[in-house]
Motif scaffolding. Structure first.
Motif, short mmCIF file in Angstrom:
data_model
loop_
_atom_site.label_atom_id
_atom_site.label_comp_id
_atom_site.label_asym_id
_atom_site.label_seq_id
_atom_site.Cartn_x
_atom_site.Cartn_y
_atom_site.Cartn_z
N ALA A 263 -28.10 17.13 40.75
CA ALA A 263 -28.18 16.10 39.71
C ALA A 263 -26.79 15.45 39.62
CB ALA A 263 -28.60 16.68 38.38
N VAL A 264 -26.74 14.14 39.75
CA VAL A 264 -25.47 13.41 39.67
C VAL A 264 -25.47 12.66 38.34
CG1 VAL A 264 -24.01 11.62 40.70
CG2 VAL A 264 -25.32 13.19 42.17
N TYR A 265 -24.60 13.10 37.45
CA TYR A 265 -24.45 12.46 36.15
C TYR A 265 -23.37 11.37 36.23
CZ TYR A 265 -27.18 16.34 34.25
OH TYR A 265 -28.19 17.24 33.98
N VAL A 266 -23.71 10.15 35.86
CA VAL A 266 -22.72 9.05 35.79
C VAL A 266 -22.17 9.06 34.38
CG1 VAL A 266 -22.31 6.59 36.05
CG2 VAL A 266 -24.03 7.73 37.50
N LEU A 267 -20.86 9.43 34.29
CA LEU A 267 -20.27 9.62 32.96
C LEU A 267 -20.04 8.28 32.26
CD1 LEU A 267 -17.69 12.41 33.90
CD2 LEU A 267 -20.01 12.68 33.02
#
Length: 351
Positions: free
Chosen positions: A346-350
């Motif tokens: 899972a790639v979270y875009v902050l």
């Protein structure tokens, strides 16, 4: 000689006289009466509910019964107590007792006794489990019907599986989400013993007579990891605020997909990325059309077992532009890349 002749002549005249005959007859009668009086027996004959007195000169039991006109039948019992001048004879009349055993019926004549005596007379032996319709200690009576049932028992067993239980132990020796079997579980076995009852060869019932755990189950012990995985990338970590589950608290978007790994170890890639940033842990390759260069990211495997951590989108590649991979993570060594392989992340875009 003359005196002798006169005595003989006188004696002859006396013998020939009627008085002498009468005297002799009286003497003989007196002797006979005395003899009868001495030898006469008064015997009481008891036959069931009736009795009579028999006067007899004969002391023989058989003769006395004949005189009393007593008709003896098979099995009748005669108890004789004839004394010198008196006595008694008792007659116990026999009766029929019926015994049924082993498929045969026998009739035995008895004057008394117990059921056990009747069984003995017909040669029937009771085993330990056999049953008599009338208790063996009971007195027999006329027309009594005794039935013997042969009883046998047969035993058999059946088994039942006892499922094993599972216990869970949490440990910080394993990463969160990782499970491990500490002890293999094994089913147990419970054995039941049943007893069949057979009466005269026919099954009449089944009874549970015992149960035993013949093999105890072994409990499975499962370890569940609680340790939070340490991020691979630690650059600017202080900027990321994580919630109780170790995920970013603030983000603008999240993407899930396949992640791969690459390195410049052994000259497998250059020292600079497509965005101009130096190739290092924390700089990852993406599709810039989806995730622009310079985006601040937080990357973790979807099962929580692997945390790459804080990262910056700074590189790209053909697999990323074609959609075959969502992200390519930079590693320091070739061995790290091989160990990582390919995983869903899972790639979270902050924000």
């Amino acid at each position: 000689m003359e005196p002798v002749n006169r005595f003989v002549s006188a004696l002859g005249r006396i013998v020939r006289s009627r008085l002498f005959g009468v005297s002799v007859l009286a003497a003989v009668s007196a002797v006979m009466v005395a003899t009868v009086s001495v030898n006469m027996h008064a015997v009481t004959v008891v036959d069931g509910d009736s009795s009579r007195v028999v006067l007899t000169l004969n002391g023989d039991t058989e003769s006395i019964l004949e005189t009393a006109k007593v008709d003896l039948k098979e099995g009748d019992e005669v108890i004789s107590q004839v004394a010198a001048r008196s006595g008694a004879i008792e007659i116990n009349r026999a009766f029929d007792v019926q015994v049924t055993a082993d498929g045969y019926t026998s009739v035995v004549r008895m004057t008394g006794g117990t059921v056990a005596d009747a069984l003995q007379k017909v040669g029937v032996t009771l085993d330990e489990n056999d049953i008599s319709s009338v208790h063996v200690s009971e007195q027999v009576s006329d027309g009594l019907n005794i039935c013997v049932s042969r009883v046998e028992y047969g035993q058999y067993t059946s088994t039942e599986v006892i499922p094993y239980d599972t216990e869970v132990e949490y440990t910080d020796s394993l990463l969160e989400g990782i499970t491990q079997i500490k002890q293999e579980g094994k089913d147990g076995v419970k054995t039941y013993t049943y007893q069949d009852t057979y009466v005269d060869g026919a099954k009449t019932g089944t009874e549970l007579v015992g149960e035993e755990v013949t093999q105890a189950p072994v409990t499975e012990i499962k370890l569940i990891g609680t340790k939070k995985p340490a991020p691979v990338s630690t650059i600017q970590r202080e900027e990321v605020v994580l919630d109780a589950n170790g995920l970013p608290a603030n983000y603008s978007a999240v993407y899930t997909g396949r992640a791969t790994a690459y390195t410049n170890d052994r000259g497998l890639a250059g020292n600079w990325t497509a965005s101009g940033l130096p190739a290092q842990v924390g700089v990852v390759a993406v599709n810039p059309n989806l995730i622009p260069y310079g985006s601040k990211l937080y990357i973790v495997s979807t099962d929580g077992s692997y945390v790459y951590g804080y990262a910056i989108a700074g590189d790209t590649g053909g697999a990323l532009k074609s959609g075959k991979a969502l992200v390519d993570l930079f590693m320091n060594t070739y061995e790290e890349c091989m160990s990582f392989g390919s995983r869903n992340v899972a790639v979270y875009v902050l924000s």
